[in-house]
Design an enzyme around this catalytic site. Structure first.
Site, PDB file in Angstrom:
ATOM      1  CD  GLN A 206      19.808 -58.405 -20.891  1.00 24.38           C
ATOM      2  OE1 GLN A 206      20.607 -57.799 -20.178  1.00 24.38           O
ATOM      3  NE2 GLN A 206      18.547 -58.557 -20.557  1.00 24.38           N
TER       4      GLN A 206
ATOM      5  CD  GLN B 253      13.736 -58.142 -18.236  1.00 26.81           C
ATOM      6  OE1 GLN B 253      14.617 -57.320 -18.035  1.00 26.81           O
ATOM      7  NE2 GLN B 253      12.505 -57.997 -17.796  1.00 26.81           N
TER       8      GLN B 253
ATOM      9  N   GLY C 227      20.389 -49.740 -20.895  1.00 31.14           N
ATOM     10  CA  GLY C 227      20.899 -48.769 -19.937  1.00 31.14           C
ATOM     11  C   GLY C 227      21.359 -49.536 -18.710  1.00 31.14           C
ATOM     12  N   GLY C 228      20.450 -50.337 -18.200  1.00 35.14           N
ATOM     13  CA  GLY C 228      20.788 -51.146 -17.045  1.00 35.14           C
ATOM     14  C   GLY C 228      19.969 -52.414 -17.038  1.00 35.14           C
ATOM     15  CG  MET C 229      19.657 -57.107 -16.975  1.00 34.00           C
ATOM     16  SD  MET C 229      17.893 -57.063 -17.408  1.00 34.00           S
ATOM     17  CE  MET C 229      17.245 -58.270 -16.250  1.00 34.00           C
ATOM     18  CD  GLU C 230      15.528 -55.844 -14.056  1.00 36.32           C
ATOM     19  OE1 GLU C 230      16.177 -55.165 -14.877  1.00 36.32           O
ATOM     20  OE2 GLU C 230      14.389 -56.292 -14.300  1.00 36.32           O
TER      21      GLU C 230
ATOM     22  CG  HIS D 212      14.712 -48.209 -13.733  1.00 34.83           C
ATOM     23  ND1 HIS D 212      13.452 -47.822 -14.079  1.00 34.83           N
ATOM     24  CD2 HIS D 212      14.876 -49.453 -14.259  1.00 34.83           C
ATOM     25  CE1 HIS D 212      12.871 -48.784 -14.776  1.00 34.83           C
ATOM     26  NE2 HIS D 212      13.722 -49.784 -14.912  1.00 34.83           N
ATOM     27  CD  GLU D 213      18.137 -51.132 -14.309  1.00 39.88           C
ATOM     28  OE1 GLU D 213      17.474 -52.153 -14.050  1.00 39.88           O
ATOM     29  OE2 GLU D 213      17.927 -50.434 -15.328  1.00 39.88           O
TER      30      GLU D 213
ATOM     31  CG  HIS E  66      13.857 -53.608 -11.883  1.00 39.40           C
ATOM     32  ND1 HIS E  66      12.565 -53.959 -12.183  1.00 39.40           N
ATOM     33  CD2 HIS E  66      14.320 -52.906 -12.952  1.00 39.40           C
ATOM     34  CE1 HIS E  66      12.252 -53.475 -13.392  1.00 39.40           C
ATOM     35  NE2 HIS E  66      13.305 -52.826 -13.870  1.00 39.40           N
TER      36      HIS E  66
ATOM     37  CD  GLU F 146      11.110 -52.699 -16.576  1.00 44.35           C
ATOM     38  OE1 GLU F 146      11.456 -51.629 -16.044  1.00 44.35           O
ATOM     39  OE2 GLU F 146      11.873 -53.694 -16.662  1.00 44.35           O
TER      40      GLU F 146
ATOM     41  CG  ASP G 253      12.427 -57.900 -27.613  1.00 48.22           C
ATOM     42  OD1 ASP G 253      12.636 -57.944 -26.376  1.00 48.22           O
ATOM     43  OD2 ASP G 253      13.330 -57.860 -28.471  1.00 48.22           O
TER      44      ASP G 253
ATOM     45  CE1 TYR H 128      10.293 -50.563 -20.228  1.00 52.35           C
ATOM     46  CE2 TYR H 128      11.472 -49.683 -18.338  1.00 52.35           C
ATOM     47  CZ  TYR H 128      11.378 -50.589 -19.369  1.00 52.35           C
ATOM     48  OH  TYR H 128      12.356 -51.544 -19.531  1.00 52.35           O
TER      49      TYR H 128
ATOM     50  NE  ARG I 295      20.807 -46.547 -22.355  1.00 51.23           N
ATOM     51  CZ  ARG I 295      20.767 -45.566 -21.468  1.00 51.23           C
ATOM     52  NH1 ARG I 295      21.769 -44.699 -21.403  1.00 51.23           N
ATOM     53  NH2 ARG I 295      19.739 -45.443 -20.658  1.00 51.23           N
TER      54      ARG I 295
END
Ligand code: BES
Ligand code: ZN
Length: 622
Positions: free
Chosen positions: A158, A160, A287-290, A314-315, A318, A337, A394, A402, A574
């Site tokens: 991961q 980001q 949830g998701g990462m683009e 959503h992803e 992106h 976002e 963060d 968002y 998550r």
């Protein structure tokens, strides 16, 4: 004054000269002028990486990635190049194939260490031989027990916001753009996939080659390795998942192609050729990462009825807002976002209709109110444009970016009219494709291309630079949600619950219904609702999560809910879910209970989630 001092004095001038010559000679690539960056040690105006060739071995026994990162660089008369690293062991550095000297800077808890490599003004490539360590934050090594099929280990990364530097030495700023090739060697029972052109079957020898030919920001470098399979949804969309999950994922995401078509109809061609999703084990912290070409997703979106797939929209969105047009610094995170939530909701509207789109928007609207309430003592944090000096990126990753970002764009849309707004957005993506954008640059573009030509006055500066929500905000409403709210009152008033009212409810109505229980509701009422709807055993992760939160708030303990909460927190990593539930424990003075669970669950979490919860409870990093 000796000669070398004179040269030193003149260097800035020479640089300037070199710079201005550059813009005049057409054959030379235009040098980007990089904005000030708080979260990277790199000085790309002097020397910037352009292409990465990554050659790594992935050892599951020692849980170490080791190998070489070779960069082609843009060298503006530099004597060194600076990369970001964190928790990496640097073995050797070469410039154009010859060993060279380097220096690791002082360690900073957030930024890690600068890696300054000595080069000459003719150096074209640098190679760093390195290893990851057991502190490496981007990686989560999973035992077979933590996967769906429980046979083989799994690894995912991961990146980001600033974690890529913990598995690759790199100039880790979103303003950097690189193309890459990679060779990755893994145990031959496993398949490797990246944010790149991907294999669809395993190789015999466990060696995988990748190519990403479009320039991407370093936070989008991604790798996942496991016993996975591929199943196509259309000729350019599909899913990767473990064997026992692949058919479920394929069904859940069967509207992927429709989503891509809807997105293209809105804001222009999908530029990345392939759009696949990999369903990861449940500890995946988002949830998701683009990640470009290959979105990483949590298995908690697989509800069996496609009810949580706005995450895929959503992803996918992106791919335009974020991956094509990228926030220049993490202060501008809302540009990634906020635009993506707006685009996501437009995709959902196009594929599933206005009702569903409005319900998603309204859930976000409520999250925004909650966030503003949470931040009431720190109003500056409710500005769209953030000031993260001395802070972690963060800190900006909350509902403001968002949902306030979304509300701003929805209000703009309402003010100028959808038709004009869509033309504007489509041009915006096209004009800024494969580049980065600051809030200020966006503001200028907005004025010049939407507001001034249409003679519209709009309080953009207030929206972007002031705390809270301006009074011209668009009002979002949903009849379906109004009915769900009425149902709460009705059930609370009468002794019997008329379940037929809920028979056509979708997941979002259930979520809204549960989230809006009055604070005065009793545990007995919770019990009556649970008898009628068995919410403590919901297999829909979103419904379960909000119900669990209310059980904690209202001190409800029936129907195995405590055990289910504990199991959920142990299995699912998550961050949004885990954080919401642990915060509820804390808010309701149930810290002891929470820590007893956390003791068992922490080892299953990725560092992103574990760090958030450590901080919540004021625990030292283990
Ligand atoms: N890019 C984000 C995830 C992210 C944000 C990772 C900041 C690291 C730092 C991703 O697109 C995202 O927003 N995911 C959401 C889902 C979405 C439907 C709101 C999530 O993970 O919950
Ligand atoms: Zn996002």
């Amino acid at each position: 004054m000796n000669i070398s001092k004179k040269v030193a004095l003149f260097t800035p001038l020479l640089l300037l000269l070199a710079f201005s010559c550059k813009t005049e000679t057409k054959e030379e690539k235009q040098t980007v002028n990089y904005a000030k960056e708080l979260h990277s040690y790199a000085r790309p105006n002097i020397s910037a990486i352009k292409h990465l060739n990554l050659d790594i071995d992935v050892n599951f026994d020692t849980e170490v990635i080791s190998g070489k990162a070779t960069y082609t660089i843009e060298n503006n008369n530099a004597s060194n190049i600076i990369l970001d690293t964190k928790f990496l062991e640097i073995d050797k550095v070469e410039a154009d194939g010859k060993e060279t000297t380097f220096k690791l800077g002082e360690f900073d808890e957030q930024l890690g260490q600068s890696l300054s490599i000595d080069i000459t003004n003719t150096t074209k490539t640098i190679t760093v031989s390195y290893k990851t360590t057991d502190k490496t934050e981007a990686l989560q090594w999973l035992s077979p027990q933590q996967t769906a099929d429980k046979k083989y280990p799994f690894l995912f990364t991961q990146g980001q916001a600033i974690l890529t530097r913990t598995w690759i030495p790199i100039q880790d700023s979103p303003q950097i753009r690189i193309t890459y090739d990679a060779t990755v060697r893994v145990p031959k029972e496993l398949m490797a996939v990246m944010s790149a052109e991907n294999p669809k079957t395993k190789t015999a020898d466990g060696v995988y080659s990748f190519k990403m030919k479009q320039p991407i920001s370093p936070y989008l470098m991604a790798l996942a390795i496991g016993d996975i399979e591929y199943k196509a949804v259309s000729n350019r969309t599909g899913v990767y998942a473990e064997k026992s999950m692949v058919d479920k994922a394929h069904f859940e995401f069967s509207d992927m192609e429709k989503m891509v078509v809807a997105a293209e109809n809105l804001y222009g061609d999908y530029d990345w050729e392939q759009f696949d999703v990999i369903v990861l084990p449940p500890s995946f912290p988002f949830g998701g990462m683009e990640n470009p070409r290959l979105t990483f997703a949590t298995p908690t979106v697989i509800a069996g009825d496609k009810s949580l797939t706005s995450l895929i929209a959503h992803e996918l969105a992106h791919s335009w807002s974020g991956n094509l047009v990228t926030n220049a610094t993490w202060d501008d995170f809302w540009l990634n976002e906020g635009f993506t939530v707006y685009f996501e909701i437009r995709i959902m509207e196009a594929v599933y209709g206005k009702d569903r789109a409005n319900m998603i928007a309204l859930i976000g609207r409520q999250d925004l109110d909650d966030e503003i309430e949470t931040l009431k003592k720190e109003p500056n944090r409710t500005k769209l444009k953030q000031d993260l000096k001395g802070k972690s990126p963060d800190d900006a990753m909350n509902s403001i970016a968002y949902d306030k970002g979304y509300l701003f764009l929805r209000t703009l849309e309402q003010t100028v009219g959808r038709e004009k707004f869509d033309v504007f957005l489509k041009d915006y993506f096209k004009t800024h494709a494969f580049s980065t954008i600051t809030t200020e640059k966006f503001l200028n573009y907005l004025n010049a291309n939407l507001l001034e030509p249409n003679n519209v006055t709009f309080n953009t500066e207030e929206w972007i630079y002031q705390p809270g929500i301006p009074s011209n905000q668009a009002i979002i409403s949903s009849d379906k949600f109004a009915n769900a709210e009425k149902a709460i009152q009705q059930f609370l008033k009468s002794d019997t619950i008329d379940a037929s009212i809920t028979k056509d409810w979708t997941t979002l109505e259930w979520v809204h219904f549960i989230r809006n229980f009055p604070k005065t509701m009793t545990a007995e009422d919770m019990s009556r609702f649970d008898d009628a709807f068995d919410l403590s055993n919901s297999t829909n992760s979103h419904i379960a999560m909000v119900w669990f939160e209310q059980a904690i708030n209202l001190d409800y303990h029936g129907n195995h809910v405590d055990q289910n909460i504990e199991n959920f927190l142990i299995r699912v990593g998550r961050r949004w879910y885990v954080d919401t539930l642990f915060k509820a424990f804390k808010r309701n003075d149930k810290v002891e209970e929470a820590l007893a669970i956390y003791e068992k669950s922490r080892a299953n979490y990725h560092s992103v989630t574990a760090n958030t919860i450590d901080e919540l409870f004021g625990l030292d990093k283990h």
